[in-house]
Write a protein that holds these residues in place. Structure first.
Motif, PDB file in Angstrom:
ATOM      1  N   ASN A 136      22.876 110.126  83.255  1.00  0.00           N
ATOM      2  CA  ASN A 136      21.994 109.873  84.400  1.00  0.00           C
ATOM      3  C   ASN A 136      22.678 108.878  85.348  1.00  0.00           C
ATOM      4  O   ASN A 136      22.984 107.746  84.959  1.00  0.00           O
ATOM      5  CB  ASN A 136      20.674 109.300  83.873  1.00  0.00           C
ATOM      6  CG  ASN A 136      19.682 109.068  84.990  1.00  0.00           C
ATOM      7  OD1 ASN A 136      20.027 109.116  86.167  1.00  0.00           O
ATOM      8  ND2 ASN A 136      18.444 108.806  84.619  1.00  0.00           N
ATOM      9  N   ALA A 137      22.910 109.319  86.601  1.00  0.00           N
ATOM     10  CA  ALA A 137      23.691 108.506  87.547  1.00  0.00           C
ATOM     11  C   ALA A 137      23.040 107.161  87.860  1.00  0.00           C
ATOM     12  O   ALA A 137      23.716 106.225  88.271  1.00  0.00           O
ATOM     13  CB  ALA A 137      23.909 109.288  88.841  1.00  0.00           C
ATOM     14  N   THR A 138      21.714 107.072  87.641  1.00  0.00           N
ATOM     15  CA  THR A 138      21.025 105.794  87.889  1.00  0.00           C
ATOM     16  C   THR A 138      21.608 104.680  87.033  1.00  0.00           C
ATOM     17  O   THR A 138      21.764 103.548  87.478  1.00  0.00           O
ATOM     18  CB  THR A 138      19.525 105.952  87.568  1.00  0.00           C
ATOM     19  OG1 THR A 138      19.048 107.088  88.272  1.00  0.00           O
ATOM     20  CG2 THR A 138      18.745 104.734  87.996  1.00  0.00           C
ATOM     21  N   HIS A 139      21.944 105.027  85.779  1.00  0.00           N
ATOM     22  CA  HIS A 139      22.499 104.012  84.882  1.00  0.00           C
ATOM     23  C   HIS A 139      23.865 103.538  85.357  1.00  0.00           C
ATOM     24  O   HIS A 139      24.237 102.382  85.182  1.00  0.00           O
ATOM     25  CB  HIS A 139      22.578 104.554  83.456  1.00  0.00           C
ATOM     26  CG  HIS A 139      21.237 104.728  82.831  1.00  0.00           C
ATOM     27  ND1 HIS A 139      20.367 103.682  82.649  1.00  0.00           N
ATOM     28  CD2 HIS A 139      20.601 105.824  82.377  1.00  0.00           C
ATOM     29  CE1 HIS A 139      19.252 104.129  82.098  1.00  0.00           C
ATOM     30  NE2 HIS A 139      19.364 105.433  81.934  1.00  0.00           N
ATOM     31  N   ASP A 140      24.609 104.451  85.970  1.00  0.00           N
ATOM     32  CA  ASP A 140      25.912 104.072  86.519  1.00  0.00           C
ATOM     33  C   ASP A 140      25.731 103.063  87.653  1.00  0.00           C
ATOM     34  O   ASP A 140      26.450 102.069  87.725  1.00  0.00           O
ATOM     35  CB  ASP A 140      26.646 105.316  87.018  1.00  0.00           C
ATOM     36  CG  ASP A 140      28.046 104.980  87.498  1.00  0.00           C
ATOM     37  OD1 ASP A 140      28.766 104.294  86.750  1.00  0.00           O
ATOM     38  OD2 ASP A 140      28.413 105.397  88.613  1.00  0.00           O
ATOM     39  N   LEU A 141      24.729 103.317  88.504  1.00  0.00           N
ATOM     40  CA  LEU A 141      24.446 102.371  89.595  1.00  0.00           C
ATOM     41  C   LEU A 141      24.058 101.006  89.045  1.00  0.00           C
ATOM     42  O   LEU A 141      24.496  99.961  89.536  1.00  0.00           O
ATOM     43  CB  LEU A 141      23.302 102.896  90.473  1.00  0.00           C
ATOM     44  CG  LEU A 141      23.589 104.062  91.405  1.00  0.00           C
ATOM     45  CD1 LEU A 141      22.405 104.288  92.319  1.00  0.00           C
ATOM     46  CD2 LEU A 141      24.837 103.775  92.228  1.00  0.00           C
ATOM     47  N   LYS A 142      23.221 101.016  87.995  1.00  0.00           N
ATOM     48  CA  LYS A 142      22.794  99.755  87.394  1.00  0.00           C
ATOM     49  C   LYS A 142      23.998  99.008  86.824  1.00  0.00           C
ATOM     50  O   LYS A 142      24.120  97.789  86.974  1.00  0.00           O
ATOM     51  CB  LYS A 142      21.764 100.001  86.294  1.00  0.00           C
ATOM     52  CG  LYS A 142      20.398 100.336  86.858  1.00  0.00           C
ATOM     53  CD  LYS A 142      19.369 100.495  85.769  1.00  0.00           C
ATOM     54  CE  LYS A 142      18.001 100.708  86.391  1.00  0.00           C
ATOM     55  NZ  LYS A 142      16.976 101.054  85.403  1.00  0.00           N
ATOM     56  N   ALA A 143      24.890  99.752  86.165  1.00  0.00           N
ATOM     57  CA  ALA A 143      26.060  99.114  85.559  1.00  0.00           C
ATOM     58  C   ALA A 143      26.929  98.455  86.626  1.00  0.00           C
ATOM     59  O   ALA A 143      27.347  97.304  86.469  1.00  0.00           O
ATOM     60  CB  ALA A 143      26.870 100.149  84.782  1.00  0.00           C
ATOM     61  N   VAL A 144      27.175  99.160  87.734  1.00  0.00           N
ATOM     62  CA  VAL A 144      28.090  98.589  88.725  1.00  0.00           C
ATOM     63  C   VAL A 144      27.438  97.427  89.462  1.00  0.00           C
ATOM     64  O   VAL A 144      28.092  96.423  89.735  1.00  0.00           O
ATOM     65  CB  VAL A 144      28.625  99.660  89.706  1.00  0.00           C
ATOM     66  CG1 VAL A 144      27.546 100.229  90.577  1.00  0.00           C
ATOM     67  CG2 VAL A 144      29.720  99.076  90.579  1.00  0.00           C
TER      68      VAL A 144
END
Lengths: 241, 72
Positions: A90-98
């Motif tokens: 889920n790309a949302t988690h990638d946004l949260k990570a960065v």
């Protein structure tokens, strides 16, 4: 009107009708704000042990150290979301990570700069190439590399996956650089290389009354800034304004 | 809600009734020799300003989130 009532009046004017529901939902933001305010005021005024070399600069403990703790918590949040990304795609988690790395890096820079200022007046030099300083700088570079790596990959899913894996490896490296390696050699930094930890400086626990609230407060503020950054990013990506 | 805050504001207005010897305590604190309280006041104002700024960003963001349409 007295000063305090004038202030309250201005406050309610600025924020209009405060939504009680939102206030209960955002209790941790208010807690963070209150703790940070308390820690700053008490950090200047609360009594501290009288020690040679350090003198009043011992109060930096309430400002310099919480920056690092906030950074570590934010990087831990980032790892959590990187793992979530790898399991869910889920790309949302990638946004949260960065975004949590972005905010964590800011706290790390504040930590290293305040450390240099403190070192200038207690160790004699802003940067004495002490192991703790060097490894802290390398730990930060590790996360700069994460951000550079992200920008180097154009394809979105590939970028998310590779940077998530990098992030998961970078976190334990950072912990080792900050807390393990400096302990193995001589260092001026408290808690490293045979030096006693800072807790031995305040045997009467006076400083803990301010230090622990300061850490919790700054961690909450850091997490709050991260949520703001993430929400802006998500708005940018998922919505048309 | 309005009642609650008007009560709070009125309560805070009444605070000055209890501040009879405010000048005496001010002389003991903010005008004391070291004047460290002046620095504390400045630092606290800066921090408070930044925190209120964060709250206002949060509110504006919430409004944007409410009125924006998800893509597709």
């Amino acid at each position: 009107m007295s000063w305090s009532s004038q202030f309250l009046y201005c406050y309610f004017l600025t924020f209009g009708a405060i939504n009680m529901n939102a206030m209960f939902k955002n209790w941790w933001k208010i807690l963070g704000a209150v703790l940070v305010m308390y820690a700053t005021v008490a950090g200047f005024l609360h009594s501290v042990p009288k020690l040679p070399i350090l003198h009043e600069s011992i109060r930096n403990l309430y400002f310099h150290v919480p920056m690092w703790f906030s950074m570590i918590i934010l990087f831990a949040v980032s790892v959590f979301h990187s793992i979530k990304y790898l399991t869910t795609n889920n790309a949302t988690h990638d946004l949260k990570a960065v975004e949590s790395v972005n905010v964590g890096v800011v706290f790390g820079i504040l930590g290293i700069v305040t450390g240099a200022v403190w070192a200038k007046f207690t160790w004699g030099q802003a940067w004495s190439f002490d192991v703790k300083q060097n490894f802290a700088a390398i730990a930060l570079l590790l996360y700069f590399a994460y951000l550079v790596l992200r920008n180097a990959i154009d394809e979105e899913q590939k970028r998310a996956k590779i940077s998530a894996i990098y992030n998961i490896f970078a976190f334990p490296m950072m912990v080792v650089l900050l807390f393990v390696l400096p302990r193995l050699s001589d260092s001026l930094h408290p808690g490293n290389g045979g030096n006693p930890g800072f807790n031995s400086y305040d045997l009467d626990s006076r400083m803990r009354m301010v230090f622990y609230p300061a850490c919790l407060g700054w961690i909450l503020i850091g997490y709050w800034i991260y949520t703001l950054k993430f929400r802006v990013r998500a708005l940018d990506k998922y919505t048309t304004l | 809600m309005k009642k609650f805050f008007s009560t709070l504001i009125l309560l805070s207005l009444s605070l000055q009734i209890f501040a009879q010897d405010a000048s005496a305590s001010l002389e003991q604190s903010i005008y004391a020799s070291g004047k460290i309280y002046v620095v504390v006041a400045c630092a606290a104002i800066i921090l408070l300003g930044l925190i209120l700024f964060l709250f206002s960003i949060d509110r504006r963001l919430k409004k944007l989130e409410k009125y924006s349409d998800p893509k597709n």
